[in-house]
Design a protein around this motif. Structure first.
Motif, short mmCIF file in Angstrom:
data_model
loop_
_atom_site.label_atom_id
_atom_site.label_comp_id
_atom_site.label_asym_id
_atom_site.label_seq_id
_atom_site.Cartn_x
_atom_site.Cartn_y
_atom_site.Cartn_z
N LEU A 174 -19.16 -47.96 -56.39
CA LEU A 174 -18.80 -47.79 -54.89
C LEU A 174 -19.95 -47.44 -53.79
O LEU A 174 -20.44 -46.64 -54.20
CB LEU A 174 -17.56 -46.85 -54.67
N PRO A 175 -20.08 -48.25 -52.59
CA PRO A 175 -21.33 -47.98 -51.69
C PRO A 175 -20.93 -46.62 -51.22
O PRO A 175 -20.11 -46.14 -50.93
CB PRO A 175 -21.04 -49.15 -50.73
N PRO A 210 -19.90 -40.44 -49.04
CA PRO A 210 -20.80 -41.05 -48.15
C PRO A 210 -21.02 -40.25 -46.94
O PRO A 210 -19.81 -39.57 -46.63
CB PRO A 210 -20.14 -42.57 -47.66
N GLU A 253 -11.25 -47.74 -52.20
CA GLU A 253 -12.01 -48.78 -51.66
C GLU A 253 -11.12 -49.29 -50.18
O GLU A 253 -11.79 -49.56 -49.37
CB GLU A 253 -11.78 -49.98 -52.59
N GLN A 254 -9.81 -48.83 -50.12
CA GLN A 254 -9.13 -49.03 -49.15
C GLN A 254 -9.41 -47.92 -48.05
O GLN A 254 -9.79 -48.38 -46.70
CB GLN A 254 -7.57 -49.01 -49.13
N LEU A 280 -11.99 -45.68 -48.09
CA LEU A 280 -13.57 -45.49 -47.39
C LEU A 280 -13.91 -46.80 -46.68
O LEU A 280 -14.86 -46.37 -45.77
CB LEU A 280 -14.42 -45.28 -48.81
N TYR A 281 -13.61 -47.93 -47.20
CA TYR A 281 -14.28 -49.13 -46.64
C TYR A 281 -13.18 -50.08 -45.82
O TYR A 281 -13.41 -50.91 -45.42
CB TYR A 281 -14.81 -49.98 -47.74
N GLY A 282 -11.97 -49.60 -45.90
CA GLY A 282 -10.91 -50.62 -45.27
C GLY A 282 -10.16 -50.07 -43.98
O GLY A 282 -9.14 -50.55 -43.29
#
Length: 405
Positions: A297-298, A315, A367-368, A370-372
């Motif tokens: 995960l970035p 992050p 994912e949702q 942090l990045y969505g």
């Protein structure tokens, strides 16, 4: 999913620990089906057969007094190959930490941080000086034994504690390094090696120093049973030390400090040792798999661990408390953010190792969120609504000491 207002409000109280699973479930109205990545216990043990046996004996377990602690400890020692004179069993490792503090810690205690909160809070609650050695983030929170010994000398600490593996990062000192540390600190009044999570380590075949502890005048090894056996609710653990130290703790313990569930489980262990070993190997495989997935995960940093949990840095600009609330209320995933751990911050999470189908739900939620776009948008000063969590032990005197430092 859990009711957002009722559940997330429970995390706002000033305490060094998360609300219990039962408290969260009641706040959510029951039946919330939350996947727990917070409480670090073994998901593969007890086996279904053991639970069936415990269930069949439930009436007797709840109706009758347990045997004496000596009887239960003798059976545990027979299973583990220990001398009963070198063992004291407690109602959870925290009971033993409490008695170690009251009976054996006098002026001061040195401990690396971040670590298990009772090793800092308990001695401060009884007026001891706690010398906190910060584990360096740039070194992956790995303890440097030589630097820790120098710190102990510089501070004049009379007791030292090392958790191996450490909680929350899972860092492990090899057995030879622990023995060298014990040699270097043999003049201290007491050295405690907390091996509560050691059964989950697979870096070496025999990492425990319990057998050496019984030969040393100032060493205690602490072991947890609830974490390893997946039975936090039973509350049982034990310490190993020379007969004098173990006997001093044993003599102070209440007569019936162990319950009938603990007794029943201990007397089942001999028949299920093979299944227990299988469960530990599966946890180790799951840890490797989970670490690999999270590290992809970035922006996430996943630190090496030998516990049944992973320490993760989020992050830049992401606050763990807000992430925790979003994962719980929108995805039914409970995580441990570490903003109320001394030496840590809300940018860090401790994620318990779980089976892969549970990990997939965690990953989807991360994912949702942090990045969505589920977290609040950042203002020029960062997340306006996501301020760091101030450490709170639940004891006002301890909090004053920590914040004054």
């Amino acid at each position: 999913m859990p009711d957002a207002g009722n559940v997330t409000a429970l995390f706002r109280t000033a305490t060094a620990h998360s609300p219990s699973y039962a408290t969260l479930d009641r706040a959510a109205g029951g039946g919330s089906q939350v996947i727990d990545f917070c409480i670090p216990c073994n998901p593969y043990f007890p086996t279904p057969e053991m639970f069936d046996e415990l269930g069949a004996r439930l009436r007797d377990i709840l109706t009758y007094y347990p045997s004496s602690a000596d009887t239960i400890a003798a059976e545990l020692c027979a299973v583990l190959g220990l001398n009963p004179q070198t063992v004291a069993m407690g109602n959870g490792s925290t009971e033993l930490i409490t008695w170690i503090d009251h009976l054996l810690v006098r002026e001061s205690l040195a401990v690396p941080v971040p670590t298990f909160g009772r090793w800092t809070d308990q001695p401060m609650e009884t007026g001891k000086r706690v010398d906190m050695y910060p584990l360096p983030e740039q070194a992956g929170f790995q303890l440097d034994p030589g630097a820790f010994v120098e710190f102990v000398r510089r501070r004049g600490s009379r007791t030292a504690v090392v958790c191996n593996p450490n909680n929350p990062d899972g860092g492990l000192l090899p057995r030879r390094a622990v023995l060298a540390l014990l040699d270097a600190l043999q003049d201290l009044e007491l050295v405690v090696v907390d091996e509560s999570f050691l059964d989950f380590a697979d870096a070496e075949a025999e990492p425990s120093v319990a057998q050496e502890a019984v030969l040393r005048p100032n060493v205690i090894v602490l072991r947890s049973l609830g974490k390893n056996f997946g039975l936090h609710g039973v509350r049982f653990g034990y310490l190993v030390a020379n007969p004098g130290l173990a006997g001093k703790v044993r003599a102070a313990l209440p007569k019936w400090n162990l319950n009938s569930f603990a007794e029943t489980v201990v007397f089942l262990l001999g028949r299920y040792r093979s299944a227990y070993g299988t469960s530990l190997r599966q946890v180790c495989r799951d840890r490797q798999e989970m670490q690999w997935h999270l590290s992809r995960l970035p922006g996430l940093t996943v630190y090496p661990s030998q516990g049944n949990f992973l320490y993760v840095r989020l992050p830049e600009g992401v606050d763990g408390a807000a992430l925790r609330d979003q994962l719980l209320t929108a995805h039914g995933v409970l995580i441990r953010e570490c903003g109320n751990k001394i030496g840590s911050s809300s940018r860090f999470l401790r994620l318990v190792v779980r089976p892969q189908h549970d990990v997939q739900r965690l990953l989807a939620g991360l994912e949702q969120v942090l990045y969505g776009g589920e977290l609040p948008a950042a203002d020029p000063h960062g997340y306006a609504a996501l301020r760091p969590v101030r450490y709170g032990s639940g004891t006002a005197a301890v909090d004053r000491l920590v914040h004054r430092a």
